[in-house]
Design a protein around this motif. Sequence first.
Motif, PDB file in Angstrom:
ATOM      1  N   SER A  85       0.785  -1.171   0.080  1.00 41.89           N
ATOM      2  CA  SER A  85      -0.169   0.074   0.046  1.00 41.89           C
ATOM      3  C   SER A  85       0.881   1.195   0.087  1.00 41.89           C
ATOM      4  O   SER A  85       0.233   2.350  -0.140  1.00 41.89           O
ATOM      5  CB  SER A  85      -0.800   0.054   1.195  1.00 41.89           C
TER       6      SER A  85
ATOM      7  N   ASN B 273     -11.276 -13.993  -5.158  1.00 42.17           N
ATOM      8  CA  ASN B 273     -10.724 -12.718  -5.214  1.00 42.17           C
ATOM      9  C   ASN B 273     -11.022 -12.219  -3.768  1.00 42.17           C
ATOM     10  O   ASN B 273     -11.750 -11.251  -3.418  1.00 42.17           O
ATOM     11  CB  ASN B 273     -11.291 -11.765  -6.078  1.00 42.17           C
TER      12      ASN B 273
ATOM     13  N   TYR C 267      -3.836 -14.219   2.671  1.00 42.03           N
ATOM     14  CA  TYR C 267      -4.453 -14.042   1.415  1.00 42.03           C
ATOM     15  C   TYR C 267      -4.555 -15.410   0.908  1.00 42.03           C
ATOM     16  O   TYR C 267      -5.523 -15.841   0.108  1.00 42.03           O
ATOM     17  CB  TYR C 267      -3.923 -12.828   0.693  1.00 42.03           C
TER      18      TYR C 267
ATOM     19  N   ASP D 164     -10.701 -10.154  -0.025  1.00 41.55           N
ATOM     20  CA  ASP D 164     -10.280  -8.657   0.169  1.00 41.55           C
ATOM     21  C   ASP D 164      -9.978  -8.475   1.517  1.00 41.55           C
ATOM     22  O   ASP D 164      -9.960  -9.658   2.342  1.00 41.55           O
ATOM     23  CB  ASP D 164     -11.534  -7.797   0.013  1.00 41.55           C
ATOM     24  N   PHE D 165      -9.730  -7.571   2.107  1.00 45.13           N
ATOM     25  CA  PHE D 165      -9.335  -7.478   3.461  1.00 45.13           C
ATOM     26  C   PHE D 165     -10.416  -7.837   4.662  1.00 45.13           C
ATOM     27  O   PHE D 165     -10.254  -8.247   5.667  1.00 45.13           O
ATOM     28  CB  PHE D 165      -8.804  -5.900   3.664  1.00 45.13           C
ATOM     29  N   HIS D 166     -11.738  -7.844   4.247  1.00 43.31           N
ATOM     30  CA  HIS D 166     -12.495  -8.360   4.973  1.00 43.31           C
ATOM     31  C   HIS D 166     -12.420  -9.949   5.314  1.00 43.31           C
ATOM     32  O   HIS D 166     -12.538 -10.073   6.579  1.00 43.31           O
ATOM     33  CB  HIS D 166     -14.230  -8.159   4.523  1.00 43.31           C
ATOM     34  N   HIS D 167     -12.381 -10.623   4.341  1.00 45.49           N
ATOM     35  CA  HIS D 167     -11.980 -12.094   4.287  1.00 45.49           C
ATOM     36  C   HIS D 167     -10.644 -12.333   5.050  1.00 45.49           C
ATOM     37  O   HIS D 167     -10.488 -13.083   6.209  1.00 45.49           O
ATOM     38  CB  HIS D 167     -11.689 -12.656   2.923  1.00 45.49           C
TER      39      HIS D 167
END
Length: 514
Positions: A188, A230, A219, A232-235
């Motif tokens: 980031s 795909n 991830y 995301d940061f929630h997962h």
Amino acid sequence: MTSSTHGECICLHIGQAGCQIGQDTWTLFCEEHCVSGDGTRDLAALQRSVVDADDTNYNTFFSETHAGQHVPRAVFIDTDPSMRNEILTETPKLFHPENVLGYKQDCKSNFFEGRFMASHLKVKEDVLDRVRLQVDLCTNLQGFFVFHAFGGGTGSGVGCEILHDLHEAFDKKVIFQPIVFPSRRFASSMVEPYNSIFSTFYTRDVVDVTMMMDNEAVYKMVELKQQVKNPDFHHVNRLIAQTISACTTSLRFEAQLSAKMVEIVTNLVPSKQFRYPVLSLSPVRGKDQERHETFSPQEIATELFETSSLLSDVSHLKTNRYLSAVILLRGVETFRPDKEEGLGSSRGAGAAGGPGYPSKTTLPMEANKCITAIQTMKDGTHRSPVKFAPWVTSGFKVGLVGIPPAKDPNDNVMGDISRLGAMLGNSTVVRQVFVRQYTKFLKLFYHRAYVWQFIDANGEIDAFYEARDGVRDIIGNYEELLRQCAQAENEQYGGSNAAVEGQTNLLETDARAS
């Protein structure tokens, strides 16, 4: 007002990543302890669950007011005010509003900017004031969990200052540091390696246990084990929260084999320089897989030591050695009526048996058999035995809790599983995480890339050299330890039985970067 018989723990969530992981972690804690969104105990959910209504160990992480409100023992800090607004909007009645701190100046992904804000804008004074008020509500404080990421400015800079003050003010208490290292492939910010190396160096003497995780490995777990194309940061954050939940079960529930914070430190950390365990979680499965596997304690314990179950992006586990390992097993095996009648088999999913069906908890003797089995597997088979340093005679600490894992109500990915295991493994393989960031640091610093931004934020050029040498020492300590293991095993078995994989050639690398 009741208190936990285990002793209380206070959580600090610092920076965007720390706060987001904190939100998911507390959602899971509330689900497990039948605490609703307004802080009251959901009696109907409590009756449906297997949790003992008289068990007050949930107060390890919650403080109960005279009005019956259960308030998380948590302080949230982010320099971006949007994080505070999000927390208080999503859960307006759960957290104490004065324990959610937000400021109006971002740290610009800069470690020294974070340190400057913590000191000169009185961020750490505000945090320590809130922490002291939380400590006053405790009768037997065990210690602190400090959640933050090493890649950003707030998590690294502000987190470093807060940890130093915590260590100074509460030097007799245990500090656990669940941290997230940057991903290998994605970033980031270009300066993440700088922040990571500074954070590693400046917090190495003020923390008892650093619980190592990185985005890359998490991830991969979501993508491969939960089969999310795909993620995301929630997962990612929900999987990290599930790991933290599994690691703290023996602190929050009545346990057959206890594993309190002090006991974990005593059994896990042989000396201060080797206090970086990698975390592991098993089984991690998606909803489509939950009914097709049986998760016995033996299977869970075996899978905990596989590379794919680690929340750190590492390899060559077989040629590394463990110094110690803490295994925490939770849950029950639920039996369906057809199993009892000989018409089928039991299934590992919590929903498979359903309420009212008989279940069996893991016994200490059964756990000990699992530990013995994973150490005595024969080489040459499809699995290799877990190997400890030659001088380690008993490297395991086990915690057992009979309460099945809960699931975040917003999580539509993770399967309903009635048993779960977590491991904190103190292994020489952890140096690979440091080496990755150390190498990136050297490549940037060789060209003096972005150094001026850190100097402008009240940093000094000498700090780069000090941090470089300090992290180099951490890596060197683990490599020297592995060399000693190889030498001892070669002498014991009379051959090349151990190898040092992934050496960094630190002197050569440093010479190129100087």
